[in-house]
Scaffold this active site. Structure first.
Site, PDB file in Angstrom:
ATOM      1  N   ILE A 142       0.863  -1.192   0.000  1.00  6.17           N
ATOM      2  CA  ILE A 142       0.000   0.000   0.000  1.00  6.17           C
ATOM      3  C   ILE A 142       0.893   1.233   0.000  1.00  6.17           C
ATOM      4  CG2 ILE A 142      -0.357  -0.158   2.526  1.00  6.17           C
ATOM      5  CD1 ILE A 142      -3.208   1.120   1.856  1.00  6.17           C
ATOM      6  N   GLY A 148       7.219  14.274  -0.441  1.00  6.65           N
ATOM      7  CA  GLY A 148       6.819  15.525   0.199  1.00  6.65           C
ATOM      8  C   GLY A 148       5.593  15.408   1.090  1.00  6.65           C
ATOM      9  N   GLU A 262      -4.560  -1.167  11.803  1.00  3.94           N
ATOM     10  CA  GLU A 262      -3.154  -1.102  11.386  1.00  3.94           C
ATOM     11  C   GLU A 262      -2.277  -0.643  12.551  1.00  3.94           C
ATOM     12  OE1 GLU A 262      -4.624   0.288   7.019  1.00  3.94           O
ATOM     13  OE2 GLU A 262      -2.806   1.212   7.774  1.00  3.94           O
ATOM     14  N   GLN A 299      22.237  -6.376  42.106  1.00  2.00           N
ATOM     15  CA  GLN A 299      20.876  -5.920  42.397  1.00  2.00           C
ATOM     16  C   GLN A 299      20.370  -4.938  41.325  1.00  2.00           C
ATOM     17  OE1 GLN A 299      20.047  -3.213  45.691  1.00  2.00           O
ATOM     18  NE2 GLN A 299      18.590  -4.706  46.475  1.00  2.00           N
ATOM     19  N   GLY A 359      26.230  -5.192  27.510  1.00  3.34           N
ATOM     20  CA  GLY A 359      27.555  -4.590  27.414  1.00  3.34           C
ATOM     21  C   GLY A 359      27.966  -4.428  25.952  1.00  3.34           C
TER      22      GLY A 359
HETATM   23  C1  LIG Z   1      10.474   1.109   7.493  1.00  2.00           C
HETATM   24  C2  LIG Z   1       9.342   1.963   6.978  1.00  2.00           C
HETATM   25  C3  LIG Z   1       8.298   1.369   6.280  1.00  2.00           C
HETATM   26  C4  LIG Z   1       7.253   2.153   5.777  1.00  2.00           C
HETATM   27  N1  LIG Z   1       6.253   1.549   5.045  1.00  2.00           N
HETATM   28  C5  LIG Z   1       5.308   2.322   4.446  1.00  2.00           C
HETATM   29  C6  LIG Z   1       4.334   1.741   3.561  1.00  2.00           C
HETATM   30  O1  LIG Z   1       4.285   0.520   3.356  1.00  2.00           O
HETATM   31  N2  LIG Z   1       3.454   2.565   2.951  1.00  2.00           N
HETATM   32  C7  LIG Z   1       3.452   3.902   3.160  1.00  2.00           C
HETATM   33  O2  LIG Z   1       2.633   4.586   2.562  1.00  2.00           O
HETATM   34  N3  LIG Z   1       4.357   4.487   3.986  1.00  2.00           N
HETATM   35  C8  LIG Z   1       5.283   3.738   4.627  1.00  2.00           C
HETATM   36  N4  LIG Z   1       6.220   4.313   5.466  1.00  2.00           N
HETATM   37  C9  LIG Z   1       6.206   5.762   5.647  1.00  2.00           C
HETATM   38  C10 LIG Z   1       5.730   6.232   7.015  1.00  2.00           C
HETATM   39  O3  LIG Z   1       4.375   5.942   7.222  1.00  2.00           O
HETATM   40  C11 LIG Z   1       6.055   7.739   7.115  1.00  2.00           C
HETATM   41  O4  LIG Z   1       7.467   7.859   7.127  1.00  2.00           O
HETATM   42  C12 LIG Z   1       5.424   8.391   8.341  1.00  2.00           C
HETATM   43  O5  LIG Z   1       4.035   8.452   8.232  1.00  2.00           O
HETATM   44  C13 LIG Z   1       5.991   9.806   8.578  1.00  2.00           C
HETATM   45  O6  LIG Z   1       5.934  10.570   7.430  1.00  2.00           O
HETATM   46  P1  LIG Z   1       7.246  11.390   6.963  1.00  2.00           P
HETATM   47  O7  LIG Z   1       8.364  10.432   6.872  1.00  2.00           O
HETATM   48  O8  LIG Z   1       6.914  12.174   5.735  1.00  2.00           O
HETATM   49  O9  LIG Z   1       7.556  12.380   8.153  1.00  2.00           O
HETATM   50  P2  LIG Z   1       6.969  13.866   8.343  1.00  2.00           P
HETATM   51  O10 LIG Z   1       5.502  13.852   8.167  1.00  2.00           O
HETATM   52  O11 LIG Z   1       7.776  14.791   7.494  1.00  2.00           O
HETATM   53  O12 LIG Z   1       7.310  14.137   9.870  1.00  2.00           O
HETATM   54  C14 LIG Z   1       8.554  14.689  10.333  1.00  2.00           C
HETATM   55  C15 LIG Z   1       8.408  14.963  11.826  1.00  2.00           C
HETATM   56  O13 LIG Z   1       7.395  15.953  12.025  1.00  2.00           O
HETATM   57  C16 LIG Z   1       6.436  15.467  12.954  1.00  2.00           C
HETATM   58  N5  LIG Z   1       5.115  15.999  12.625  1.00  2.00           N
HETATM   59  C17 LIG Z   1       4.480  16.014  11.417  1.00  2.00           C
HETATM   60  N6  LIG Z   1       3.264  16.526  11.543  1.00  2.00           N
HETATM   61  C18 LIG Z   1       3.093  16.853  12.851  1.00  2.00           C
HETATM   62  C19 LIG Z   1       2.019  17.428  13.624  1.00  2.00           C
HETATM   63  N7  LIG Z   1       0.840  17.749  13.070  1.00  2.00           N
HETATM   64  N8  LIG Z   1       2.218  17.616  14.947  1.00  2.00           N
HETATM   65  C20 LIG Z   1       3.398  17.284  15.527  1.00  2.00           C
HETATM   66  N9  LIG Z   1       4.439  16.733  14.863  1.00  2.00           N
HETATM   67  C21 LIG Z   1       4.284  16.515  13.549  1.00  2.00           C
HETATM   68  C22 LIG Z   1       6.477  13.953  12.808  1.00  2.00           C
HETATM   69  O14 LIG Z   1       5.954  13.315  13.939  1.00  2.00           O
HETATM   70  C23 LIG Z   1       7.971  13.728  12.624  1.00  2.00           C
HETATM   71  O15 LIG Z   1       8.589  13.706  13.869  1.00  2.00           O
HETATM   72  C24 LIG Z   1       7.246   3.556   6.002  1.00  2.00           C
HETATM   73  C25 LIG Z   1       8.285   4.134   6.740  1.00  2.00           C
HETATM   74  C26 LIG Z   1       9.325   3.361   7.227  1.00  2.00           C
HETATM   75  C27 LIG Z   1      10.425   4.021   8.000  1.00  2.00           C
END
Ligand SMILES: Cc1cc2nc3c(=O)[nH]c(=O)nc-3n(C[C@H](O)[C@H](O)[C@H](O)COP(=O)(O)OP(=O)(O)OC[C@H]3O[C@@H](n4cnc5c(N)ncnc54)[C@H](O)[C@@H]3O)c2cc1C
Length: 397
Positions: A142, A148, A262, A299, A359
């Site tokens: 998915i 972005g 999920e 401990q 360690g």
């Molecule tokens: C190993 C892995 C597998 C994945 N698999 C999938 C997949 O199968 N399909 C898929 O579609 N995606 C997948 N993802 C993507 C994942 O769901 C996104 O990386 C995640 O939702 C965060 O989005 P971003 O990376 O764009 O971070 P950003 O949205 O850019 O966030 C950056 C930081 O800003 C914070 N932030 C953003 N908005 C807010 C808010 N409103 N309030 C406070 N803090 C905020 C976030 O918490 C984060 O700390 C995967 C990611 C990884 C690492």
């Protein structure tokens, strides 16, 4: 996988008796657990290094899991599934966690992708896609996240242009689990122009052999190195209208409905990993000697283990109660978000403490605790970051 690859034998540490008895599973789930356990111990865990070198599991492991009836366990038999309840899926997640296997994307395929098709697909879509997913001939993924747009799904730019009997899909996705081996991807795309993100998104069932569809190489991650995660690119991919999942413009609503389960999946996996790492650390500190005694005899070690066991037990009770609520159709988005957020953070605390108790060996890649430390860090990020989980919980206050 090649014949000269030597599998590393897997030996499970003794399981720590729980502080409270578990009452969630029935005898049929425990019977199923025996098959699942054998599979993960003999056909998955020993090949961890091979999966890490390749950046994904071998294609035939999908077929093998299908042959053993381990895929689509909660999908009705008429569509090729096992027709079980979601406790069978839970058993799979727990057994995957028990051996600290992070390469197999079976749960995403069986318990996230397949339910979208079951819940929103037409009869024709269900018959076309689900049986092949159950045998492992068709791997599902998915794709929501884009370079972005991650947390903010309304910022999705991938577009599906209406061309009468088909859509023309263009854009790209990133971090897609199972992406490299996928045959079928549910793509979240923009189909509308109302300016209200929640009404403009649709879900499309896209076959990866379509012209204009391409995949990047598996991404080099900090952990979960054997798990297939990659970028997907769409350049005017022709998607027939009959591959629209549910109704046009209802994508966001469908995502919101499926997300509580999920998120609970992530909590179940993080909980199982925390328990497994605790068990192996308990064994390690009993065997490791320092200052003429076992590390367990200090401990400070025993108290640290007592703290960890307490946290793990609290997580277990909450996760099992959420699972019970889910089975009864009563799992709220807030309860699921709380499970995902708290259990993934508890899991990180457990991993960190267990590396410390090992360690220097805890810092060495061949020690499962080192891998688990980085593998499980991802639970706090994917499926919606923990900051987003807190946002969801707080909105209902
Ligand atoms: C190993 C892995 C597998 C994945 N698999 C999938 C997949 O199968 N399909 C898929 O579609 N995606 C997948 N993802 C993507 C994942 O769901 C996104 O990386 C995640 O939702 C965060 O989005 P971003 O990376 O764009 O971070 P950003 O949205 O850019 O966030 C950056 C930081 O800003 C914070 N932030 C953003 N908005 C807010 C808010 N409103 N309030 C406070 N803090 C905020 C976030 O918490 C984060 O700390 C995967 C990611 C990884 C690492």
């Amino acid at each position: 996988m090649t014949v000269q690859d030597q599998p590393a034998p897997f030996s499970a540490p003794e399981a720590t008796p729980p502080l409270l008895p578990r009452t969630l599973m029935q005898p049929e789930h425990e019977a199923f657990r025996r098959t699942v356990r054998r599979f993960f111990e003999t056909e998955v865990a020993p090949y961890t290094e091979q999966f890490e070198r390749d950046g994904h599991i071998p294609r035939q492991l999908w077929n093998r899991a299908g042959e053993l009836g381990l895929l689509l366990t909660a999908i009705p038999e008429e569509y090729g599934g096992m027709g079980g309840d979601r406790l069978f899926s839970t058993v799979l997640m727990e057994e995957q966690g028990r051996v600290l296997a992070s390469a197999t994307g079976f749960m995403l395929h069986s318990d996230i992708v397949a339910p979208y098709i079951l819940h929103y697909g037409t009869e024709e879509q269900k018959r076309r896609y689900l049986p092949g997913m159950a045998t492992g001939e068709r791997v599902g993924a998915i794709a929501m996240t884009e370079p972005g747009a991650g947390s903010d799904l309304q910022g999705i730019k991938t577009r599906a242009e209406d061309k009468g009997d088909h859509y023309l899909l263009s854009g790209s996705k990133i971090f897609i689990t199972n992406g490299y081996l996928a045959d079928l991807v549910i793509v979240v795309a923009r189909t509308g122009n109302t300016g209200k993100g929640s009404r403009d998104l649709s879900l499309l069932l896209v076959e990866t052999n379509s012209e204009g569809f391409s995949k990047g190489k598996p991404l080099k991650k900090m952990g979960m190195k054997g798990q297939d995660t990659c970028e997907l690119f769409f350049s005017d991919v022709r998607v027939p209208k009959e591959n629209l999942l549910g109704q046009e413009g209802q994508g966001f609503r469908m995502l919101m409905q499926e997300l509580p389960w999920e998120r609970l999946i992530i909590a179940i996996e993080a909980q199982a990993a925390a328990e497994a790492v605790f068990d192996l650390t308990r064994q390690y500190v009993k065997e490791r000697q320092a200052f003429g005694q076992a590390v367990m005899d200090f401990q400070v070690t025993r108290h640290k283990l007592a703290e960890l066991q307490t946290e793990i037990s609290l997580g277990r009770t909450y996760v099992d109660e959420c699972t019970r609520a889910m089975l009864g159709g009563k799992l709220t988005p807030q309860a699921a978000s709380a499970a995902k957020y708290w259990v993934s953070e508890m899991c990180s605390r457990v991993m960190d403490a267990c590396v410390q108790l090992h360690g220097g060996y805890g810092y060495m890649w061949e020690y499962p605790v080192a891998r688990a430390f980085v593998d499980n860090r991802a639970h706090r990020i994917y499926g919606g970051t923990n900051e987003i989980m807190k946002e969801l919980i707080s909105r209902a206050l």
